[in-house]
Design a protein around this motif. Structure first.
Motif, PDB file in Angstrom:
ATOM      1  N   ARG A  61      22.480   0.991  19.153  1.00 50.03           N
ATOM      2  CA  ARG A  61      21.310   0.171  19.483  1.00 50.03           C
ATOM      3  C   ARG A  61      21.066  -0.933  18.452  1.00 50.03           C
ATOM      4  NH1 ARG A  61      16.127   3.491  21.148  1.00 50.03           N
ATOM      5  NH2 ARG A  61      15.592   1.377  21.842  1.00 50.03           N
ATOM      6  N   GLY A  62      21.819  -0.936  17.387  1.00 46.00           N
ATOM      7  CA  GLY A  62      21.655  -1.976  16.384  1.00 46.00           C
ATOM      8  C   GLY A  62      20.583  -1.654  15.360  1.00 46.00           C
ATOM      9  N   ALA A  63      20.005  -2.699  14.784  1.00 45.91           N
ATOM     10  CA  ALA A  63      19.041  -2.541  13.697  1.00 45.91           C
ATOM     11  C   ALA A  63      17.627  -2.878  14.157  1.00 45.91           C
ATOM     12  CB  ALA A  63      19.426  -3.447  12.533  1.00 45.91           C
ATOM     13  N   ARG A  64      16.660  -2.310  13.468  1.00 51.13           N
ATOM     14  CA  ARG A  64      15.266  -2.670  13.679  1.00 51.13           C
ATOM     15  C   ARG A  64      14.512  -2.508  12.366  1.00 51.13           C
ATOM     16  NH1 ARG A  64      12.253   2.174  17.144  1.00 51.13           N
ATOM     17  NH2 ARG A  64      12.259   3.757  15.496  1.00 51.13           N
ATOM     18  N   VAL A  65      13.371  -3.164  12.264  1.00 46.79           N
ATOM     19  CA  VAL A  65      12.539  -3.047  11.073  1.00 46.79           C
ATOM     20  C   VAL A  65      12.000  -1.624  11.001  1.00 46.79           C
ATOM     21  CG1 VAL A  65      10.485  -3.900   9.888  1.00 46.79           C
ATOM     22  CG2 VAL A  65      11.909  -5.482  11.207  1.00 46.79           C
ATOM     23  N   ARG A  66      12.157  -0.989   9.857  1.00 40.03           N
ATOM     24  CA  ARG A  66      11.722   0.396   9.730  1.00 40.03           C
ATOM     25  C   ARG A  66      10.213   0.471   9.572  1.00 40.03           C
ATOM     26  NH1 ARG A  66      11.307   5.170   6.522  1.00 40.03           N
ATOM     27  NH2 ARG A  66      11.161   4.104   4.511  1.00 40.03           N
ATOM     28  N   GLU A  67       9.611   1.378  10.300  1.00 42.47           N
ATOM     29  CA  GLU A  67       8.178   1.612  10.182  1.00 42.47           C
ATOM     30  C   GLU A  67       7.942   2.786   9.240  1.00 42.47           C
ATOM     31  OE1 GLU A  67       4.278   1.900  13.015  1.00 42.47           O
ATOM     32  OE2 GLU A  67       6.087   2.927  13.696  1.00 42.47           O
ATOM     33  N   VAL A  68       7.204   2.559   8.193  1.00 44.81           N
ATOM     34  CA  VAL A  68       6.885   3.613   7.227  1.00 44.81           C
ATOM     35  C   VAL A  68       5.606   4.304   7.678  1.00 44.81           C
ATOM     36  CG1 VAL A  68       6.269   4.108   4.834  1.00 44.81           C
ATOM     37  CG2 VAL A  68       8.005   2.392   5.336  1.00 44.81           C
ATOM     38  N   THR A  69       5.667   5.601   7.898  1.00 42.77           N
ATOM     39  CA  THR A  69       4.485   6.343   8.319  1.00 42.77           C
ATOM     40  C   THR A  69       3.526   6.505   7.144  1.00 42.77           C
ATOM     41  OG1 THR A  69       5.399   8.507   7.734  1.00 42.77           O
ATOM     42  CG2 THR A  69       5.919   7.649   9.936  1.00 42.77           C
ATOM     43  N   VAL A  70       2.299   6.883   7.441  1.00 48.59           N
ATOM     44  CA  VAL A  70       1.313   7.098   6.387  1.00 48.59           C
ATOM     45  C   VAL A  70       1.766   8.236   5.468  1.00 48.59           C
ATOM     46  CG1 VAL A  70      -1.079   7.700   5.878  1.00 48.59           C
ATOM     47  CG2 VAL A  70      -0.561   6.242   7.837  1.00 48.59           C
ATOM     48  N   ALA A  71       2.350   9.272   6.063  1.00 48.53           N
ATOM     49  CA  ALA A  71       2.826  10.405   5.253  1.00 48.53           C
ATOM     50  C   ALA A  71       3.904   9.952   4.271  1.00 48.53           C
ATOM     51  CB  ALA A  71       3.358  11.513   6.155  1.00 48.53           C
ATOM     52  N   GLU A  72       4.811   9.099   4.742  1.00 44.77           N
ATOM     53  CA  GLU A  72       5.845   8.559   3.858  1.00 44.77           C
ATOM     54  C   GLU A  72       5.226   7.675   2.780  1.00 44.77           C
ATOM     55  OE1 GLU A  72       9.951   7.670   5.989  1.00 44.77           O
ATOM     56  OE2 GLU A  72       8.288   6.951   7.198  1.00 44.77           O
ATOM     57  N   ALA A  73       4.204   6.907   3.181  1.00 45.88           N
ATOM     58  CA  ALA A  73       3.532   6.020   2.227  1.00 45.88           C
ATOM     59  C   ALA A  73       2.901   6.822   1.099  1.00 45.88           C
ATOM     60  CB  ALA A  73       2.475   5.184   2.944  1.00 45.88           C
ATOM     61  N   VAL A  74       2.365   7.986   1.425  1.00 44.20           N
ATOM     62  CA  VAL A  74       1.791   8.857   0.394  1.00 44.20           C
ATOM     63  C   VAL A  74       2.875   9.284  -0.584  1.00 44.20           C
ATOM     64  CG1 VAL A  74       0.778  11.136  -0.043  1.00 44.20           C
ATOM     65  CG2 VAL A  74      -0.126   9.687   1.798  1.00 44.20           C
ATOM     66  N   GLU A  75       4.023   9.712  -0.076  1.00 47.88           N
ATOM     67  CA  GLU A  75       5.113  10.153  -0.951  1.00 47.88           C
ATOM     68  C   GLU A  75       5.623   9.006  -1.827  1.00 47.88           C
ATOM     69  OE1 GLU A  75       8.060  11.826   1.589  1.00 47.88           O
ATOM     70  OE2 GLU A  75       6.887  13.625   2.049  1.00 47.88           O
ATOM     71  N   ILE A  76       5.755   7.819  -1.225  1.00 49.67           N
ATOM     72  CA  ILE A  76       6.211   6.646  -1.978  1.00 49.67           C
ATOM     73  C   ILE A  76       5.235   6.337  -3.108  1.00 49.67           C
ATOM     74  CG2 ILE A  76       6.553   4.141  -1.854  1.00 49.67           C
ATOM     75  CD1 ILE A  76       7.616   4.613   1.025  1.00 49.67           C
ATOM     76  N   GLU A 147      10.077  -2.540  -7.060  1.00 54.02           N
ATOM     77  CA  GLU A 147      10.267  -3.603  -6.071  1.00 54.02           C
ATOM     78  C   GLU A 147      10.718  -3.020  -4.738  1.00 54.02           C
ATOM     79  OE1 GLU A 147      12.908  -7.684  -5.364  1.00 54.02           O
ATOM     80  OE2 GLU A 147      12.957  -6.671  -7.296  1.00 54.02           O
ATOM     81  N   GLN A 148      11.628  -2.070  -4.794  1.00 54.08           N
ATOM     82  CA  GLN A 148      12.115  -1.446  -3.566  1.00 54.08           C
ATOM     83  C   GLN A 148      11.014  -0.618  -2.903  1.00 54.08           C
ATOM     84  OE1 GLN A 148      15.846   0.602  -3.905  1.00 54.08           O
ATOM     85  NE2 GLN A 148      15.510   1.824  -2.081  1.00 54.08           N
ATOM     86  N   LEU A 149      10.293   0.166  -3.701  1.00 51.21           N
ATOM     87  CA  LEU A 149       9.230   1.007  -3.148  1.00 51.21           C
ATOM     88  C   LEU A 149       8.103   0.159  -2.574  1.00 51.21           C
ATOM     89  CD1 LEU A 149       9.029   3.714  -5.972  1.00 51.21           C
ATOM     90  CD2 LEU A 149       9.948   4.036  -3.669  1.00 51.21           C
ATOM     91  N   ASN A 150       7.719  -0.892  -3.295  1.00 50.01           N
ATOM     92  CA  ASN A 150       6.638  -1.749  -2.820  1.00 50.01           C
ATOM     93  C   ASN A 150       7.014  -2.475  -1.544  1.00 50.01           C
ATOM     94  OD1 ASN A 150       4.900  -1.052  -4.912  1.00 50.01           O
ATOM     95  ND2 ASN A 150       5.616  -2.705  -6.246  1.00 50.01           N
ATOM     96  N   GLY A 151       8.291  -2.806  -1.405  1.00 46.51           N
ATOM     97  CA  GLY A 151       8.743  -3.468  -0.193  1.00 46.51           C
ATOM     98  C   GLY A 151       8.486  -2.637   1.051  1.00 46.51           C
ATOM     99  N   GLN A 152       8.577  -1.329   0.918  1.00 46.08           N
ATOM    100  CA  GLN A 152       8.347  -0.434   2.046  1.00 46.08           C
ATOM    101  C   GLN A 152       6.853  -0.225   2.326  1.00 46.08           C
ATOM    102  OE1 GLN A 152      10.775   3.215   1.781  1.00 46.08           O
ATOM    103  NE2 GLN A 152      11.981   2.201   0.218  1.00 46.08           N
ATOM    104  N   MET A 153       6.027  -0.649   1.364  1.00 49.16           N
ATOM    105  CA  MET A 153       4.595  -0.346   1.427  1.00 49.16           C
ATOM    106  C   MET A 153       3.729  -1.542   1.799  1.00 49.16           C
ATOM    107  SD  MET A 153       3.601   2.776   0.684  1.00 49.16           S
ATOM    108  CE  MET A 153       1.975   2.484  -0.030  1.00 49.16           C
ATOM    109  N   VAL A 154       4.342  -2.689   2.102  1.00 47.40           N
ATOM    110  CA  VAL A 154       3.565  -3.915   2.281  1.00 47.40           C
ATOM    111  C   VAL A 154       2.426  -3.739   3.284  1.00 47.40           C
ATOM    112  CG1 VAL A 154       3.640  -6.270   3.156  1.00 47.40           C
ATOM    113  CG2 VAL A 154       5.380  -5.486   1.562  1.00 47.40           C
ATOM    114  N   LYS A 155       2.733  -3.217   4.458  1.00 50.83           N
ATOM    115  CA  LYS A 155       1.706  -3.087   5.497  1.00 50.83           C
ATOM    116  C   LYS A 155       0.562  -2.190   5.026  1.00 50.83           C
ATOM    117  CE  LYS A 155       1.948  -0.178   8.888  1.00 50.83           C
ATOM    118  NZ  LYS A 155       2.284   0.571  10.106  1.00 50.83           N
ATOM    119  N   HIS A 156       0.885  -1.050   4.432  1.00 50.97           N
ATOM    120  CA  HIS A 156      -0.136  -0.103   4.005  1.00 50.97           C
ATOM    121  C   HIS A 156      -0.940  -0.643   2.826  1.00 50.97           C
ATOM    122  CE1 HIS A 156       1.247   3.032   6.710  1.00 50.97           C
ATOM    123  NE2 HIS A 156       2.481   2.809   6.306  1.00 50.97           N
TER     124      HIS A 156
END
Length: 215
Positions: A61-76, A147-156
């Motif tokens: 199916r190719g690539a898509r932008v990954r959605e970070v869940t709230v639970a993942e955001a807590v761990e990050i 930088e990597q962790l914050n990149g995943q957290m932008v929306k939250h």
């Protein structure tokens, strides 16, 4: 034709800006044309962004932008808490008089932004503060990881500033960090940062509880 690092950086910045929404499909042919790159270069860039947690590669199916869940955001954020505390302590050990003056200026600007309810500006100043602390600390490995962790957290992270009363809570936390760093007190800086990021964890956990309750 654009090389891999150039395309990767451009695509990363576009994702972080919100140009592509979470779970949005990233069509290789369209992106290759948009960024002036070959399909091979574009695909390598997507694979590298997948390793950073910004993109997910789906079989057939190719690539898509990954959605970070709230639970993942807590761990990050829990991981960020440890690294940011280390960085704050290191910054307190290395801060110069000129850098301390700049940090105090940032604190004054953050206070003014909260007083005038300028949430977007406050968010930008928050980013500037944490970035400046990393630069002062000079901890390259910690900076790369953040930088990597914050990149995943932008929306939250942006959503946090929209929580009623959140800026009023985080402002004194930020000012405490600035005060400790400028006082060149590593342990106080570590403790202040630990408290600040810990309050972010608590807010995200409340998000998670509210989300679960609404299902």
């Amino acid at each position: 034709m654009a090389d891999n690092s150039h395309v990767r950086n451009q695509l990363r910045e576009a994702i972080l800006r919100g140009t592509y929404a979470p779970r949005q499909r990233l069509i290789e042919a369209e992106l290759a044309e948009e960024y002036g790159a070959s399909r091979f270069v574009l695909r390598n860039a997507l694979i590298q962004l997948a390793s950073e947690g910004l993109v997910e590669m789906q079989p057939n199916r190719g690539a898509r932008v990954r959605e970070v869940t709230v639970a993942e955001a807590v761990e990050i954020t829990e991981i960020r808490q440890a690294i940011e505390s280390l960085v704050a302590a290191r910054a307190a050990e290395r801060v110069s008089d000129e850098q301390a003056d700049y940090l105090r200026e940032l604190g004054d600007q953050m206070r003014a932004a909260v007083d005038h309810n300028e949430l977007v500006k406050y968010s930008e100043l928050n980013t500037a503060l944490h970035t400046t602390l990393r630069e002062i600390a000079g901890h390259d490995t910690g900076s790369r990881m953040l930088e990597q962790l914050n990149g995943q957290m932008v929306k939250h992270q942006f959503q946090l500033f929209l929580v009623p009363g959140r800026p009023n809570t985080s402002l004194p936390e930020h000012l405490a960090i600035i005060s400790a760093v400028c006082a060149r007190d590593p342990e106080a800086a570590r403790a202040a940062m630990h408290t600040h990021v810990g309050s972010v964890v608590t807010t995200l956990e409340e998000f998670a509880e509210n989300s679960a309750a609404s299902v």
